[in-house]
Design a protein around this motif. Structure first.
Motif, PDB file in Angstrom:
ATOM      1  N   SER A  16      -0.910   2.666   7.240  1.00  0.00           N
ATOM      2  CA  SER A  16       0.013   1.583   6.876  1.00  0.00           C
ATOM      3  C   SER A  16       1.274   2.240   6.342  1.00  0.00           C
ATOM      4  O   SER A  16       1.194   3.237   5.620  1.00  0.00           O
ATOM      5  CB  SER A  16      -0.617   0.704   5.792  1.00  0.00           C
ATOM      6  N   GLY A  17       2.424   1.689   6.677  1.00  0.00           N
ATOM      7  CA  GLY A  17       3.678   2.268   6.204  1.00  0.00           C
ATOM      8  C   GLY A  17       3.826   2.178   4.702  1.00  0.00           C
ATOM      9  O   GLY A  17       4.389   3.074   4.068  1.00  0.00           O
ATOM     10  N   THR A  18       3.293   1.108   4.102  1.00  0.00           N
ATOM     11  CA  THR A  18       3.596   0.851   2.699  1.00  0.00           C
ATOM     12  C   THR A  18       2.377   0.800   1.784  1.00  0.00           C
ATOM     13  O   THR A  18       2.511   0.901   0.575  1.00  0.00           O
ATOM     14  CB  THR A  18       4.344  -0.495   2.562  1.00  0.00           C
ATOM     15  N   LEU A  60      -8.332   6.029  -8.395  1.00  0.00           N
ATOM     16  CA  LEU A  60      -9.405   5.136  -7.968  1.00  0.00           C
ATOM     17  C   LEU A  60      -8.859   3.808  -7.468  1.00  0.00           C
ATOM     18  O   LEU A  60      -9.600   2.964  -6.996  1.00  0.00           O
ATOM     19  CB  LEU A  60     -10.349   4.882  -9.148  1.00  0.00           C
ATOM     20  N   ARG A  61      -7.546   3.608  -7.593  1.00  0.00           N
ATOM     21  CA  ARG A  61      -6.950   2.325  -7.211  1.00  0.00           C
ATOM     22  C   ARG A  61      -6.338   2.420  -5.818  1.00  0.00           C
ATOM     23  O   ARG A  61      -5.658   3.388  -5.495  1.00  0.00           O
ATOM     24  CB  ARG A  61      -5.859   1.933  -8.211  1.00  0.00           C
ATOM     25  N   TYR A  62      -6.590   1.409  -5.024  1.00  0.00           N
ATOM     26  CA  TYR A  62      -6.091   1.388  -3.648  1.00  0.00           C
ATOM     27  C   TYR A  62      -5.376   0.074  -3.365  1.00  0.00           C
ATOM     28  O   TYR A  62      -5.763  -0.984  -3.889  1.00  0.00           O
ATOM     29  CB  TYR A  62      -7.248   1.547  -2.657  1.00  0.00           C
ATOM     30  N   ALA A  63      -4.374   0.155  -2.500  1.00  0.00           N
ATOM     31  CA  ALA A  63      -3.735  -1.051  -1.955  1.00  0.00           C
ATOM     32  C   ALA A  63      -3.896  -0.977  -0.447  1.00  0.00           C
ATOM     33  O   ALA A  63      -3.699   0.087   0.148  1.00  0.00           O
ATOM     34  CB  ALA A  63      -2.262  -1.085  -2.331  1.00  0.00           C
ATOM     35  N   PHE A  64      -4.314  -2.075   0.147  1.00  0.00           N
ATOM     36  CA  PHE A  64      -4.451  -2.062   1.607  1.00  0.00           C
ATOM     37  C   PHE A  64      -3.979  -3.380   2.192  1.00  0.00           C
ATOM     38  O   PHE A  64      -3.948  -4.415   1.513  1.00  0.00           O
ATOM     39  CB  PHE A  64      -5.902  -1.743   2.020  1.00  0.00           C
ATOM     40  N   ASP A  65      -3.600  -3.312   3.460  1.00  0.00           N
ATOM     41  CA  ASP A  65      -3.174  -4.507   4.183  1.00  0.00           C
ATOM     42  C   ASP A  65      -4.324  -5.013   5.034  1.00  0.00           C
ATOM     43  O   ASP A  65      -5.089  -4.223   5.600  1.00  0.00           O
ATOM     44  CB  ASP A  65      -1.982  -4.177   5.100  1.00  0.00           C
TER      45      ASP A  65
END
Ligand SMILES: N[C@@H](CCC[C@H](N)C(=O)O)C(=O)O
Length: 264
Positions: free
Chosen positions: A53-55, A94-99
């Motif tokens: 993902s780009g962002t 441990l923190r992730y952001a995903f689309d």
């Protein structure tokens, strides 16, 4: 074509997870369906391609077992985050952001084989309407969920009753997942889910579990947050939320079952 995969379980909802950050794999519906088919394939409720993902840290490209793209998958999201952590997509943290689809999700690995996923606010609450003999409710928690309350969950024919409700397209355009709930305490529920796209009962459903907790709170059937939800695998998912229902999480187990390579 050889594909390395990881088979994962999110409280019994099982997934084939593939690292596709290089964009090497473009799977047809038939290939996904064949891989998800039990006995003749790997067998799973869904297949997740973890993509670049780009962002965000990654994009979750989720397919149901029928081979077609699904709507949001809560347990799949938790498994994808645990997978991302295992392969070190973010070297530290441990923190992730995903689309997923058009939406951005945040999650954190909270312990060994445990992931907390922050959900998006629900939409389209509909309460107390009749579907055949069933008094139903509906909410969209990223996936569409019909809900019916029962007194004895073990006695329900989830396949027959769930499938009939799932296909009421005049009420649920595109179909719905169907959840049967038993209230077991002021802060606890048991749930069984017929999943759209799997077309069968699954051992757990994350967005269904969130729908169950939020609807039960709205209806006064549970009175506090978090709500403990026992799923068909026997495992427990926790759903926490505020009164405005704009700060919601789903927390529970996400583990690797095995790793393998399949030749297509
Ligand atoms: N198992 C999922 C829900 C997956 C999506 C669903 N079957 C659909 O496309 O309707 C979950 O854990 O939320």
């Amino acid at each position: 074509m050889k594909i390395d995969f990881t088979k994962m379980s999110g409280a019994g909802n099982d997934f084939i997870v593939i690292d596709n950050r290089q964009g090497l794999f473009s799977l047809t519906h038939e290939q996904v369906r064949a891989m998800c088919t039990r006995r003749t394939g790997i067998g799973a409720d869904g297949l997740i391609l973890v993509e670049a993902s780009g962002t965000a840290d990654f994009r979750m490209n989720y397919h149901n077992a029928d081979g077609f793209p699904g709507s949001m998958c809560g347990n799949g999201g938790r498994c994808a985050v645990y997978f991302a952590w295992l392969i070190g997509i973010r070297p530290a943290g441990l923190r992730y952001a995903f689309d997923a689809g058009p939406d951005r999700y945040e999650a954190e690995v909270t312990g060994e084989e445990a992931v907390k996923l922050h959900m998006r606010p629900p939409s389209d609450f509909r309460e107390r309407f009749q579907v055949g003999a069933w008094n139903c409710h509906f909410v969209n928690t990223g996936s569409p969920h019909a809900i019916a309350y029962v007194n004895d969950l073990d006695k329900i024919d989830v396949f027959t009753e769930g499938r009939a409700i799932r296909h009421r397209e005049e009420l649920f355009p595109g179909g719905a997942n169907v959840n049967f709930l038993e209230v077991t305490a002021p802060d606890a529920l048991s749930i069984r889910t017929f999943e759209r796209g799997v077309e069968d009962e699954t051992l757990a459903c994350g967005t269904g579990t969130v729908a169950a907790a939020l609807m039960s709170y709205r209806l006064g059937k549970v009175t506090t947050s978090p709500v403990r939800v026992t799923v068909r695998s026997g495992e427990t998912l926790m759903v926490g939320f505020n009164d405005a229902m704009d700060d919601i999480y789903l927390e529970g187990p996400a583990r690797v079952v095995y790793r393998g390579t399949i030749t297509l």
